[in-house]
Design a protein around this motif. Structure first.
Motif, short mmCIF file in Angstrom:
data_model
loop_
_atom_site.label_atom_id
_atom_site.label_comp_id
_atom_site.label_asym_id
_atom_site.label_seq_id
_atom_site.Cartn_x
_atom_site.Cartn_y
_atom_site.Cartn_z
N VAL A 225 0.84 -1.20 0.00
CA VAL A 225 0.00 0.00 0.00
C VAL A 225 0.88 1.26 0.00
CG1 VAL A 225 -1.65 1.34 1.37
CG2 VAL A 225 -2.01 -1.10 1.03
N LEU A 226 1.93 1.27 0.82
CA LEU A 226 2.82 2.43 0.87
C LEU A 226 3.57 2.62 -0.45
CD1 LEU A 226 4.25 2.14 4.49
CD2 LEU A 226 2.58 3.80 3.64
N THR A 227 4.01 1.53 -1.06
CA THR A 227 4.72 1.61 -2.33
C THR A 227 3.82 2.17 -3.43
OG1 THR A 227 6.14 -0.24 -1.71
CG2 THR A 227 6.01 0.29 -4.06
N VAL A 228 2.59 1.71 -3.48
CA VAL A 228 1.64 2.23 -4.47
C VAL A 228 1.41 3.73 -4.24
CG1 VAL A 228 -0.78 2.13 -5.22
CG2 VAL A 228 0.51 0.02 -4.93
N GLY A 229 1.32 4.13 -2.98
CA GLY A 229 1.14 5.56 -2.67
C GLY A 229 2.32 6.40 -3.11
N VAL A 230 3.54 5.89 -2.90
CA VAL A 230 4.74 6.62 -3.31
C VAL A 230 4.80 6.74 -4.83
CG1 VAL A 230 7.26 6.47 -3.41
CG2 VAL A 230 6.08 6.10 -1.24
N VAL A 231 4.52 5.66 -5.54
CA VAL A 231 4.53 5.69 -7.00
C VAL A 231 3.50 6.70 -7.52
CG1 VAL A 231 4.03 4.35 -9.08
CG2 VAL A 231 5.47 3.37 -7.28
N LYS A 232 2.33 6.72 -6.94
CA LYS A 232 1.29 7.67 -7.35
C LYS A 232 1.77 9.10 -7.14
CE LYS A 232 -3.47 9.03 -6.58
NZ LYS A 232 -4.63 8.95 -5.73
N ARG A 233 2.39 9.36 -6.00
CA ARG A 233 2.87 10.70 -5.69
C ARG A 233 3.99 11.12 -6.66
NH1 ARG A 233 0.99 15.19 -3.66
NH2 ARG A 233 2.44 16.25 -2.29
N LEU A 234 4.88 10.18 -6.98
CA LEU A 234 5.94 10.49 -7.94
C LEU A 234 5.38 10.84 -9.31
CD1 LEU A 234 8.66 7.83 -7.04
CD2 LEU A 234 8.84 10.31 -6.81
#
Length: 184
Positions: free
Chosen positions: A20-29
């Motif tokens: 979940v955190l990785t998906v959030g970081v990718v979305k933010r990038l």
């Protein structure tokens, strides 16, 4: 056995949280990439093929320069005394400028100093640039920086007249590590 199940459930929850955190970081990038692209791709100035705006200025030696004077390939550089990369690039640029075929006539250098302290810190830059370039400071440097839409430092451009008479950026990433004659 119940301890093994508890550990497996805990590891599974940690993996799920990580996902979940990785998906959030990718979305933010992706959002940041879109924002940077909207601002011009992170460019520091006009790009190759862009038209240079009008300018009129007076060099530190009292010579009048303006956009209409540029009729052959000219190197235009922008430095700031508060910029670390500028201080590193300045000696290489001075060597590069020495190798420009028509010398000072084809090299314009602007040292942007926004405060009296910066202007004082710019003195060594001016000393290094004056023998190899027509040098601008103060409002005169700002006028040329505005015409080239400079947003960061250092910037080294090659400009020239197009066949239809417009002043265009011919190169926006000039390699100052090689002599000007060989860099073409």
């Amino acid at each position: 056995m119940s301890i093994v199940i508890a550990v497996l459930v805990l590891v599974g929850l940690l993996c799920l949280l990580d996902l979940v955190l990785t998906v959030g970081v990718v979305k933010r990038l992706r959002e940041h990439t879109e924002l940077l692209a909207a601002r011009g791709g992170g460019r520091l100035s006009l790009g190759t093929g862009d038209e240079v705006g009008e300018f009129s200025a007076v060099t530190v030696d009292g010579e009048r320069v303006h956009d209409g004077m540029i009729h052959s390939e000219t190197v235009v550089a922008f430095f700031s005394p508060t910029c670390g990369p500028c201080k590193e690039k300045l000696p290489k640029f001075a060597e590069y400028a020495r190798s420009v075929p028509r010398g000072r006539e084809q090299v314009l250098a602007a040292v942007i100093a926004d405060s009296p302290e910066e202007a004082e810190a710019a003195a060594p830059m001016l000393t290094a640039l004056r023998p190899v370039a027509r040098v601008l400071t103060g409002r005169d440097a700002d006028a040329v920086a505005e015409a080239c839409k400079v947003q960061g430092f250092p910037v080294v451009l090659k400009v020239n007249r197009s066949t239809d008479g417009r002043l265009l950026v011919m190169a926006d990433q000039v390699d100052v590590d090689r002599p000007a004659v060989a860099a073409r």
